[in-house]
Each structure stands twice: as structure tokens, then as C-alpha cells.
Design a protein around this motif. Structure first.
Motif, PDB file in Angstrom:
ATOM      1  N   GLY B 167     -24.977  -5.658  13.476  1.00  0.00           N
ATOM      2  CA  GLY B 167     -26.411  -5.261  13.395  1.00  0.00           C
ATOM      3  C   GLY B 167     -26.748  -3.828  13.791  1.00  0.00           C
ATOM      4  O   GLY B 167     -27.899  -3.685  13.945  1.00  0.00           O
ATOM      5  N   LYS B 168     -25.725  -3.078  14.431  1.00  0.00           N
ATOM      6  CA  LYS B 168     -26.240  -2.014  15.205  1.00  0.00           C
ATOM      7  C   LYS B 168     -26.365  -0.872  13.848  1.00  0.00           C
ATOM      8  O   LYS B 168     -27.396   0.205  14.164  1.00  0.00           O
ATOM      9  N   TYR B 169     -25.517  -0.727  13.046  1.00  0.00           N
ATOM     10  CA  TYR B 169     -25.857   0.353  11.809  1.00  0.00           C
ATOM     11  C   TYR B 169     -26.008  -0.401  10.468  1.00  0.00           C
ATOM     12  O   TYR B 169     -25.925  -1.629  10.241  1.00  0.00           O
ATOM     13  N   ILE B 170     -26.586   0.397   9.768  1.00  0.00           N
ATOM     14  CA  ILE B 170     -26.993   0.169   8.023  1.00  0.00           C
ATOM     15  C   ILE B 170     -26.126   1.010   7.322  1.00  0.00           C
ATOM     16  O   ILE B 170     -26.285   2.197   7.586  1.00  0.00           O
ATOM     17  N   ILE B 171     -25.532   0.219   6.530  1.00  0.00           N
ATOM     18  CA  ILE B 171     -24.400   1.098   5.766  1.00  0.00           C
ATOM     19  C   ILE B 171     -24.853   1.216   4.399  1.00  0.00           C
ATOM     20  O   ILE B 171     -25.133   0.121   3.862  1.00  0.00           O
ATOM     21  N   THR B 172     -25.132   2.243   3.501  1.00  0.00           N
ATOM     22  CA  THR B 172     -25.696   2.233   2.200  1.00  0.00           C
ATOM     23  C   THR B 172     -24.458   3.133   1.381  1.00  0.00           C
ATOM     24  O   THR B 172     -24.110   4.075   1.789  1.00  0.00           O
ATOM     25  N   GLY B 173     -24.483   2.607   0.065  1.00  0.00           N
ATOM     26  CA  GLY B 173     -23.734   3.326  -0.813  1.00  0.00           C
ATOM     27  C   GLY B 173     -24.441   3.943  -1.999  1.00  0.00           C
ATOM     28  O   GLY B 173     -25.141   3.159  -2.371  1.00  0.00           O
ATOM     29  N   CYS B 189     -30.156   8.795  10.175  1.00  0.00           N
ATOM     30  CA  CYS B 189     -29.062   8.945   9.782  1.00  0.00           C
ATOM     31  C   CYS B 189     -27.774   9.211  10.953  1.00  0.00           C
ATOM     32  O   CYS B 189     -28.003  10.380  11.555  1.00  0.00           O
ATOM     33  N   VAL B 190     -26.842   8.329  10.856  1.00  0.00           N
ATOM     34  CA  VAL B 190     -25.863   8.756  11.856  1.00  0.00           C
ATOM     35  C   VAL B 190     -24.705   9.570  11.378  1.00  0.00           C
ATOM     36  O   VAL B 190     -24.210  10.569  12.147  1.00  0.00           O
ATOM     37  N   SER B 191     -24.203   9.150  10.060  1.00  0.00           N
ATOM     38  CA  SER B 191     -23.152   9.879   9.759  1.00  0.00           C
ATOM     39  C   SER B 191     -23.069   9.617   8.287  1.00  0.00           C
ATOM     40  O   SER B 191     -23.628   8.656   7.558  1.00  0.00           O
ATOM     41  N   TRP B 192     -22.653  10.471   7.315  1.00  0.00           N
ATOM     42  CA  TRP B 192     -22.322  10.246   5.997  1.00  0.00           C
ATOM     43  C   TRP B 192     -20.918  10.918   5.523  1.00  0.00           C
ATOM     44  O   TRP B 192     -20.594  11.931   6.194  1.00  0.00           O
ATOM     45  N   CYS B 193     -20.472  10.451   4.543  1.00  0.00           N
ATOM     46  CA  CYS B 193     -19.184  10.810   4.255  1.00  0.00           C
ATOM     47  C   CYS B 193     -18.980  10.534   2.640  1.00  0.00           C
ATOM     48  O   CYS B 193     -19.617   9.743   1.927  1.00  0.00           O
ATOM     49  N   LYS B 194     -17.981  10.928   2.048  1.00  0.00           N
ATOM     50  CA  LYS B 194     -17.694  10.764   0.532  1.00  0.00           C
ATOM     51  C   LYS B 194     -16.599   9.815   0.227  1.00  0.00           C
ATOM     52  O   LYS B 194     -15.466  10.037   1.395  1.00  0.00           O
ATOM     53  N   GLN B 195     -16.480   8.900  -0.378  1.00  0.00           N
ATOM     54  CA  GLN B 195     -15.203   8.281  -1.037  1.00  0.00           C
ATOM     55  C   GLN B 195     -14.614   9.504  -1.766  1.00  0.00           C
ATOM     56  O   GLN B 195     -15.008  10.432  -2.244  1.00  0.00           O
ATOM     57  N   ASP B 229     -14.155   5.123  12.075  1.00  0.00           N
ATOM     58  CA  ASP B 229     -13.634   6.417  11.352  1.00  0.00           C
ATOM     59  C   ASP B 229     -15.004   6.612  10.584  1.00  0.00           C
ATOM     60  O   ASP B 229     -14.938   8.100  10.509  1.00  0.00           O
ATOM     61  N   LEU B 230     -15.721   5.912  10.075  1.00  0.00           N
ATOM     62  CA  LEU B 230     -16.911   6.419   9.212  1.00  0.00           C
ATOM     63  C   LEU B 230     -18.061   6.944  10.106  1.00  0.00           C
ATOM     64  O   LEU B 230     -18.666   7.868   9.885  1.00  0.00           O
ATOM     65  N   ILE B 231     -18.141   6.442  11.455  1.00  0.00           N
ATOM     66  CA  ILE B 231     -19.370   6.753  12.056  1.00  0.00           C
ATOM     67  C   ILE B 231     -19.096   8.274  12.516  1.00  0.00           C
ATOM     68  O   ILE B 231     -20.284   8.657  12.789  1.00  0.00           O
ATOM     69  N   HIS B 232     -18.137   8.701  12.721  1.00  0.00           N
ATOM     70  CA  HIS B 232     -18.023  10.209  13.269  1.00  0.00           C
ATOM     71  C   HIS B 232     -17.808  11.308  11.897  1.00  0.00           C
ATOM     72  O   HIS B 232     -17.424  12.533  12.425  1.00  0.00           O
ATOM     73  N   GLN B 233     -18.057  10.694  10.841  1.00  0.00           N
ATOM     74  CA  GLN B 233     -17.897  11.673   9.656  1.00  0.00           C
ATOM     75  C   GLN B 233     -19.083  12.717   9.622  1.00  0.00           C
ATOM     76  O   GLN B 233     -20.115  12.253  10.011  1.00  0.00           O
ATOM     77  N   ARG B 234     -18.964  13.720   9.160  1.00  0.00           N
ATOM     78  CA  ARG B 234     -20.166  14.631   8.868  1.00  0.00           C
ATOM     79  C   ARG B 234     -20.159  15.358   7.306  1.00  0.00           C
ATOM     80  O   ARG B 234     -20.279  16.448   7.376  1.00  0.00           O
TER      81      ARG B 234
END
Lengths: 488, 454
Positions: B167-173, B189-195, B229-234
Motif C-alpha cells: 500500500g505504499k505505492y499506486i501503480i497505474t497503466g 508521481c514517484v516514477s514513470w516508465c514505458k513498456q 526496478d520500476l521505482i527508480h525509472q525516469r
């Protein structure tokens, strides 16, 4: 020879018809020839044409016995004395009394004798006594009434909301559509939750779900045989089954007719809601209670084109009707609860219940009294020889002489206590109390009324006997017998 | 206990169809296990929600939750509240034990996804059609909108959302294949990335016990990422740690679920009633479970602790479990299964009371373990059910009267017809005759009863 053998075969009850005459062979000595033996066997063998009186079956014998007994009973019913204590006449057949008046007198005696005592016992203060029970029932009834009131209020609120909705929609009937439309991303897909189809475009999503759902609902039928006259159900009668459709009125896919929103040209969805101001985001119950839940403006898109607010009026009405249905269910449960509580209070403190049931048969033990009793027993056991004879005398004169009864009771307790002082002093105390009670009641009722005392002794023997039975001591058996004799 | 044995020694995935849940002719369309797998909530197309006790398979509660089909379900952490979202634009929160509705909140369009905060049942995240996701707080009532401030995302619509495991983060797609992670308290927003694909992300699944995030994308590939891995993406493109897909048919996935350890991934295909099970770290397909032909799958859920999968197709809920094989050799090491009767010849010292050949010191060793006091009275919850950051085992046990603590089971009182309900007190004294023995009544009135009346 065949005839003699056949005659010997039959029992005495059913004499056979005279057999046809055959040449009689003289009885020879010695073993009969084989063929002769066989022929005799053949003739003896029973076939269907023979009449054989069978033993009566079990059922038949039982029936015969029963009818005989009944006949005997009718004839042999002993004349009984009328049960009324002062009556010397014979009781009528099939009854316990000679005249109804005797019966009434006895019933009167019973009531005046037992009832006051029972009522007093009943209303004694104690745990789970009638006063606490009554109070609990009252509290629960008050709670139920409160819930009823709440439900009524909620019902009012819902009705007013529906009226406001109607007003709001009607205000918008004359408006002309302005043609703005929501933009939808055309590459977005979503899966249908009803049919499972995976890729439905977002723009068509709400419409698809609406249609899909109607289709699924139509395949299930929801009828009940009676009509309910509540506004929320559809209540259209199926011609085939004769059942009334019990779906929510606004959402019934088969029988729905658009109501007041048919005249609406614009979509009409309240702008206040889609703009997301503070008021709107409250829960639905708060929204309903608001003074002006809809605001002034509505969505101006043309009704059929607006895909974001598709069919919002029936959907909203359906939600409100669902709330109403839940309320009705709750009221129904409250009614059942109230009637149960009413029954409970009716049956707990009327004269019949008090007369029949006896509470608190065992008295609670006071610690100090117990200590005193034990000490008294210890002192009295020192001189116990002369008490032996009193058991036997008590058998004959138990009914009249109450002082002797008390002595005997005490002696029995002493006996019991002496033998099992360390374990069973408590139970001896109980026995003593029981016997005191029994003697008191006998004095009230008089000694020749078996029926009322049956009531008394039926409950009483259970308690001392249960206490006696529960103790494993064999020494109790002596006290058991004498207590039985006392109670008789 | 059996579950621990299964874990270490048994296969971990279901292999065959066991049966169906009986739902009284309602047409199910979504289901959810509670945290321990003891209760299942099943939502139906007519808006009802059934709470089914999973061990007895009996319906414990029924809620008339909505007027239109239920789209999603979510249990609170202590199992006492259930959140339901529906196509009638509203979400509802129910108290499961009391059976009452706590809140109902109405939105502007159909709710496609709603989820409780994993640690706090006062908050929930809600996704509606064509609107940004919102974080709702129930008391005091508050609503916050999650905005998308990342560069190049003016037209992007969020298509799926989820809390992470704690429950620390919310992930949206989004619809363009982006993953955006927010801090759940501040909503920044903490981080964002692309698939590595620009297709829409249909679903984000967070397994209960592992550190992974699984995405189900429109290109029919199921990707697993590590959350760290995802948290540190920019804004970079991120490669999936593992990928699974259906090579043969290229089936699209309606729903993806995993077992609680994250070892297996199960995909529910959209076309046919089949469940594909892969081992997640190798990506190899282990099993395909086939249901009835021609049915379309609506939902699939894996039991939190046992190898059981529930799948919903065509309104009925099917149960998939492991095949149960009897293994008598497991009971005793020298146990042999015989094909036909044999005459038994015992060994020389087999039934002797004392072992003549044994050395003396062996007898002492068996005494040592007997002095330990074994606790047979206390009840401790299984530790494998606890999360890694839960220290206090006391709070994991329900209290005696079920007023506090987690709700493991729902008590259902037996249906007893009250025999006294029909016994009404008569209104007048004449009616009392009905209650009494007819022979007495007749004698009192001077009427002769027929003799064989009994």
C-alpha cells in the motif's frame, strides 16, 4: 387307507368333507413297501385345492386381543371415587369427577393452593428472574420501534428525492441540444463483464453493457405468483405463467416503458455532478438528503448521442428502488422480530405458564448457614443411637405428624452428613431444604389429593433424587428409600 | 499443516476440474478470495453478491448490492469489509459479519475497478470509464484525483490501476503502455516508465507475497517486473524480467492471476474456456486446464494458500484442484502395496519385546525429547499467513466473540423452526378448550366422547 391317513392329517377344528370310499387295504405288519410309502406321501402333499386352516397371523391375533381387551375394559372399569376431596360419590365413566361442579371445586382449590405460592416464587428477585426478562424484552421492543421509525424516515427521504429528480428532468424537457460530445480515445478497449467479450471500444462500452445486460436478464425470469402493490416492482403479469414480474420497475428489460424522460431531447445529466464539486462526492445517502441534489444545469448533448451519460435517469431510479427494496426487507424482518418478542412476553408471565412451570427448585446456599449447619451436625452425631427407631415410625405416620417429619428430615441429613462429611455436606443441606419444602406444600394442600401433589412431587422428586442420584455414595441409598416413603 | 506439507513436497498448481459452486441460479461474473482463502465473494450479473464459505461451499451471506452487474470486488485486510463496484456507477462497502451496507458512493460513469488500500480499509482506489482514477477516503469523506503530469501524456487515459503489496505505492497503466507510479499518501508521481510496446495495459496484478508486478497488455504478453526496478525509472523503457505468452494460438488474456508465492502465473484466455499455467521464472508452460467448450471466461482467481483456482464462465463458478492420489507407502517406510495375497514370514527378532542386538546407549536417546513441554492448548495462527512486517501475532487471531481481530470465518446459525411460533394464546377463555386434552373437556362438559377416540 388314503381316507384314514387324510383324516388323521387334518386338525380337529376343520373336519374334512367325507372322502370318497376306496377299497381299504388291510393294515399289514412290518415295513410298508416303497411304492406304498411314496403313494402315501403323494396324497399327503398339500396342493392348492386343499383347505388348510392356517394359524392366525400376528396381526390378526393382536387385533383379537385388542378388541377383547377393550370390551373387557368397558365392562370391568372400576368405579372410582370422585377426585374432589370432600366428595364421596362415584366418578362418572370417562371422567375423574362425579359432576362438573366437583371438578370446578378441585380446580379452584388447586389454583388457590398452588398459584399464590408459585407467583410469589416467580417474582422473587434472583438472576434471570421475570423482572429482568421483562425489562430485556421491553428494551428490545423499544429498539425495534426506533428502527421502524428510522425506516419510515428513510422512506420519506427517498420519495422526496424521486420527486426532485422528476422535477429536474421536467425542467429540461424544452431545452435544445448543443452538440458537444465527449472525446473518446479510439484505441482503448475494455472487456465486457457480462458476456466476456474482450475488446469493446470505450466509446461503445456503456451501450454494450446495457444491451448485454438486458439480454442476460431476459433469459432469466423473475416472477412470483402474487402481486405486491409496492411501487418498486414491475408487476406486469406474464400471460403464460400467471406470475407477476418482480424486477425493479425502472430496470426491467422486458416491460420497461420510458416514463417522464421520454420527452427529453438533451441528455440532462446534472452538471453539478460531473464537475465534481465538494457536495457531490459525498455518499449517496447524503446526496439524497441534500436540499438541491441536482443543481441547475444539465448536460446539453443530444440524448441519444451522449455516450458518457447513457440512460442515467433509469439507472438512478433503479438505485433508489433498490434502496427501497432493502428498506422493505428490513421492515419485514423488524415485524417478525416484534411479533416474536410479543409472543415471548405473552407466554412468559401469564397464569397458565406460572402454574405449569416451576422455577428455582433448588435454593441457593448461604455460606454462613452452611457452616452453622455443619457444626450442628458434628455436635448432634455424638448422640445418635436413639434416633434409629424413628425411621420406622415415620413410615406410617408421615402424613399427619409434621414435627416428626422435621425430626426425621434432620436425622436423615445428619446420617448423610455423618457418613460423607467431607464431600457431601452441601447435598445434605439441599436434601434437608427439599424435604422442608415438600412438607410445607403438603400442609397447604391437604393430604388426599393425588393430582395436585403429583404436580408438586413430580417436580420435587426430580430435584432431590437428582441430587441423590448424582452423588456416588452408597450410603445415600438408605436416605433415598426413606425420602421416597415420605413423598409417596 | 497440510498446506506446509504441500508446499515442500507437493505440486503447486491445480490439475483437474473438481466441481462447481452452487449459486442458486444466479449468473456469476466476478469473484474474489479473502486474504486467507476461507471465504469467497462472488458477484453476479443481477447485482447481487454472495459470500460463500469456501470449506463447506455454502452461501453465508447475500447482499443485494447493486441494480446492474457487479464489476469488481475487493476485501479489506481484516476480512470484515467488502468493496463492490458496479456498472450502475456506484461502489458500495459492506460490513460482512453484520450484513449491512456501510457506504454507497456514486460516480459519473461505470466503475471498472475498485480496490481497498491493502493496509487501511478507510481508503480505496476507484477507476471509472473515461475518467482519471480517484482515491476515496470514507470517513471523513474525501476524494482525490490522480493526475497524470508526465511529459507527453495529454491524451492518455488510465486504463488500469492497483496498489502495491504494502500500500505504499499506486501503480497505474495507461492506454499507451506507460506505467506511472505514485506515492499513495502524497499522490505525487514517484516514477514513470514505458513498456517495450505501446499497446494498452489491460490489467496490473500484484501477487501477495513477492516483489513483482505483473502486467497484462493488449499485445497478449504477460510481463513480470520487479517493483524496485520500476521505482527508480525516469521515463525510460523498461524490460520485463520474465515474459510469458501463448506461442501457439496467440490467445488474448481476460484475466491473469498468480499463486501467493509468485511461482506460477495463470492466464485466463478470452476465446475458449482454458486456463494456462506457466512457471514464472522459466516462462515454460506447465499446464493448460480446459473447461467446457464454447464458454467464455469471465474471471479466474487463485486461492491464497492452496493450489486451487476458481474460474467463472457462463455464469457458473468452476473449481480446479489437484488430483488426489492415494499413496499408502507414505504411511510407513516399509509399506509395500501387494498385487495379490502373500503368506507373511516374520523375521527372527521382529516381534520381540526387547531388541537383543541393540547397543545400550540407544535407549537413552529416546528419553531426552520427552521432557520438553508441548503446548497443546494454545492456538497460534500459522506464521506463513503473516506478512513480513507483522510482528504481533496476537492481532492476527480473531477474538472470541468476533468483535475484533480478523474475520476468518462467518458463523451461520442453524435454521431452526420455532415450534412455539404457532402457539398463540387464545383470545377468550372459551377458546382454551382447544388447548386442553379433549377427553377432559368432554367429561367436564358432560359430553360423551366416542369410545375409540384417542
Amino acid at each position: 387307507m388314503a381316507s384314514t391317513s387324510s383324516a388323521a392329517m387334518y386338525s380337529a377344528d376343520a373336519p374334512p368333507p367325507p372322502p370318497p370310499q376306496e377299497p381299504v387295504e388291510k393294515k399289514k405288519r412290518g415295513r410298508k413297501k416303497k411304492e406304498v410309502v411314496e403313494r402315501e406321501k403323494e396324497l399327503k402333499r398339500i396342493n392348492e385345492q386343499d383347505y388348510v386352516p392356517s394359524r392366525p397371523t400376528r396381526q390378526q391375533s393382536a387385533d383379537v386381543r385388542k378388541t377383547r381387551r377393550q370390551n373387557k375394559l368397558e365392562q370391568e372399569e372400576e368405579a372410582r371415587q370422585c377426585l374432589q376431596p370432600d366428595c364421596i360419590y362415584e366418578a362418572r365413566p370417562g371422567s375423574k369427577y362425579c359432576t362438573p361442579e366437583c371438578g370446578r371445586i378441585l380446580a379452584n382449590m388447586r389454583l388457590t393452593g398452588i398459584l399464590p405460592h408459585r407467583v410469589q416464587e416467580y417474582y422473587e428477585d434472583g438472576p434471570a428472574g421475570p423482572r429482568t426478562l421483562d425489562k430485556e424484552i421491553e428494551d428490545k421492543m423499544a429498539e425495534v420501534k426506533r428502527e421502524f421509525d428510522l425506516c419510515n424516515k428513510q422512506e420519506q427521504v427517498l420519495s422526496t428525492f424521486l420527486d426532485k429528480l422528476k422535477e429536474f428532468v421536467e425542467r429540461q424537457i424544452e431545452l435544445k441540444p448543443l452538440g458537444t460530445e465527449e472525446k473518446f480515445d479510439d484505441t482503448l478497449y475494455e472487456g465486457c463483464i457480462v458476456c466476456g467479450q474482450p475488446d469493446i471500444m470505450m466509446r461503445k462500452y456503456t451501450k454494450h453493457i446495457e444491451l448485454c445486460w438486458s439480454r442476460a436478464e431476459k433469459s432469466m425470469s423473475f416472477g412470483a405468483p402474487e402481486i405486491n402493490h409496492v411501487k418498486i416492482y414491475c408487476e406486469v403479469q406474464e400471460p403464460r405463467t400467471g406470475a407477476y414480474c418482480k424486477r425493479l420497475k425502472s430496470l426491467c428489460p422486458e416491460h420497461r416503458k420510458p416514463m417522464y424522460e421520454a420527452g427529453l431531447k438533451v441528455c440532462g445529466y446534472p452538471k453539478k455532478w460531473s464537475e465534481g464539486t465538494g457536495d457531490y462526492t459525498n455518499t449517496l445517502s447524503e446526496l439524497i438528503a441534500l436540499e438541491d441534489p441536482f443543481g441547475e444545469l444539465g448536460c446539453r448533448t443530444k440524448k441519444d448521442v451522449c455516450s458518457a451519460h447513457l440512460k442515467w435517469v433509469p439507472s438512478l431510479r433503479g438505485t433508489i428502488e433498490l434502496e427501497q427494496a432493502c428498506l422493505i426487507q428490513k421492515i419485514f424482518e423488524l415485524c417478525a422480530e416484534a411479533s416474536r418478542l410479543q409472543d415471548k412476553s405473552d407466554w412468559s408471565c401469564n397464569a397458565l405458564s406460572i402454574l405449569i412451570n416451576r422455577r428455582n427448585a433448588a435454593k441457593f446456599i448461604d455460606k454462613e448457614a452452611f457452616v452453622r449447619f455443619v457444626r450442628k451436625m458434628q455436635e448432634s452425631t455424638k448422640g445418635s443411637e436413639q434416633d434409629d427407631t424413628s425411621i420406622y415410625s415415620s413410615e406410617s405416620s408421615s402424613k399427619e405428624k409434621t414435627d416428626e417429619d422435621m425430626d426425621t428430615a434432620e436425622f436423615l441429613a445428619t446420617l448423610a452428613g455423618k457418613r460423607k462429611e467431607e464431600e457431601g455436606g452441601e447435598e445434605a443441606m439441599d436434601i434437608e431444604d427439599e424435604e422442608d419444602e415438600e412438607e410445607d406444600e403438603k400442609m397447604d394442600l391437604g393430604n388426599t389429593t393425588p393430582i395436585p401433589s403429583q404436580d408438586v412431587s413430580m417436580e420435587n422428586p426430580s430435584s432431590p433424587q437428582s441430587i441423590i442420584a448424582s452423588s456416588p455414595a452408597s450410603s445415600r441409598r438408605s436416605s433415598n428409600f426413606s425420602v421416597d416413603r415420605l413423598l409417596e | 499443516m497440510g498446506e506446509i506439507l504441500d508446499r515442500t513436497y507437493g505440486t503447486q498448481f491445480p490439475e483437474e476440474l473438481e466441481g462447481h459452486l452452487d449459486l442458486q441460479n444466479a449468473s456469476a461474473n466476478c469473484c474474489k478470495f479473502n486474504r486467507w482463502g476461507t471465504i469467497v465473494a462472488v458477484g453476479c450479473t443481477d447485482g447481487r453478491v454472495f459470500i460463500v464459505d469456501f470449506i463447506t461451499k455454502n452461501i453465508a451471506r447475500t447482499f443485494s448490492a447493486h441494480a446492474l452487474p457487479v464489476s469488481c470486488l475487493s476485501w479489506s485486510r481484516n476480512g470484515r469489509k467488502l468493496l463492490t463496484g458496479s456498472a450502475d456507477n456506484s461502489i458500495a462497502v459492506f460490513d460482512v459479519l453484520a450484513g449491512t451496507l456501510l457506504y454507497r458512493i456514486r460516480f459519473n460513469s461505470m466503475v471498472t475497478f475498485a480496490m481497498f488500500h491493502p493496509r487501511d480499509d478507510n481508503k480505496a482506489i476507484v477507476l471509472q470509464v473515461n475518467f482519471p482514477p480517484t482515491v476515496e477516503q470514507f470517513s471523513p469523506r474525501l476524494q482525490k484525483v490522480l493526475t497524470n503530469d508526465t511529459p507527453g501524456s495529454t491524451d492518455e487515459v488510465v486504463s488500469c490501476v492497483s496498489y502495491d503489496r504494502k500500500g505504499k505505492y499506486i501503480i497505474t497503466g495507461t492506454g499507451k503502455g506507460k506505467l506511472i507510479i505514485y506515492n499513495s499518501d502524497t499522490l505525487r508521481c514517484v516514477s514513470w516508465c514505458k513498456q517495450n510496446t505501446v499497446q494498452q495495459i489491460r490489467q496490473i496484478i500484484v501477487p501477495m507475497k513477492s516483489r513483482f508486478i505483473i502486467t497484462n497488455t493488449q499485445d497478449r504478453v504477460i510481463r513480470t517486473y520487479e517493483l524496485e526496478d520500476l521505482i527508480h525509472q525516469r521515463g525510460g523503457t523498461v524490460e520485463a524480467k520474465y515474459k510469458v505468452l501463448d506461442m501457439v494460438n496467440k490467445a488474448a488474456w481476460k484475466n491473469v492471476c498468480t499463486d501467493s508465492d509468485g511461482l506460477y502465473v495463470c492466464g485466463a484466455s478470452t476465446k475458449a474456456h482454458s486456463l494456462y499455467i506457466w512457471e514464472s521464472n522459466t516462462g515454460s508452460l506447465i499446464k493448460i486446464l480446459h473447461g467446457n467448450k464454447g464458454e467464455a471466461l469471465l474471471d479466474a482467481q487463485w486461492h491464497p494458500t492452496r493450489p486451487i483456482i476458481l474460474s467463472i464462465a457462463q455464469g457458473s463458478v468452476s473449481l480446479w484442484t489437484q488430483a488426489h492420489v492415494e499413496n499408502w507407502s507414505a504411511f510407513a517406510p516399509e509399506f509395500q502395496e501387494l498385487e495379490e495375497n502373500e503368506k507373511y514370514v516374520e523375521k527372527e527378532g521382529e516381534f520381540d519385546m526387547e531388541d537383543e542386538d541393540a547397543d545400550d546407549d540407544q535407549t537413552n536417546k529416546s528419553q531426552e525429547g520427552e521432557d520438553d513441554i508441548v503446548d497443546v492448548v494454545g492456538v497460534k495462527p500459522d506464521e506463513f499467513l503473516a506478512s513480513s512486517d507483522e510482528e504481533d501475532h496476537e492481532s492476527m487471531r480473531p477474538s472470541r466473540n468476533l468483535e475484533s481481530g480478523p474475520l476468518w470465518y462467518i458463523p451461520v446459525p442453524p435454521d431452526v423452526d420455532n415450534p412455539e411460533a404457532e402457539r398463540k394464546l387464545p383470545d377468550s377463555i372459551e377458546d382454551l378448550d382447544r388447548l386442553l386434552n379433549p377427553a377432559w373437556v368432554a367429561a367436564a362438559k358432560g359430553i360423551d366422547l366416542p369410545k375409540n377416540h384417542n
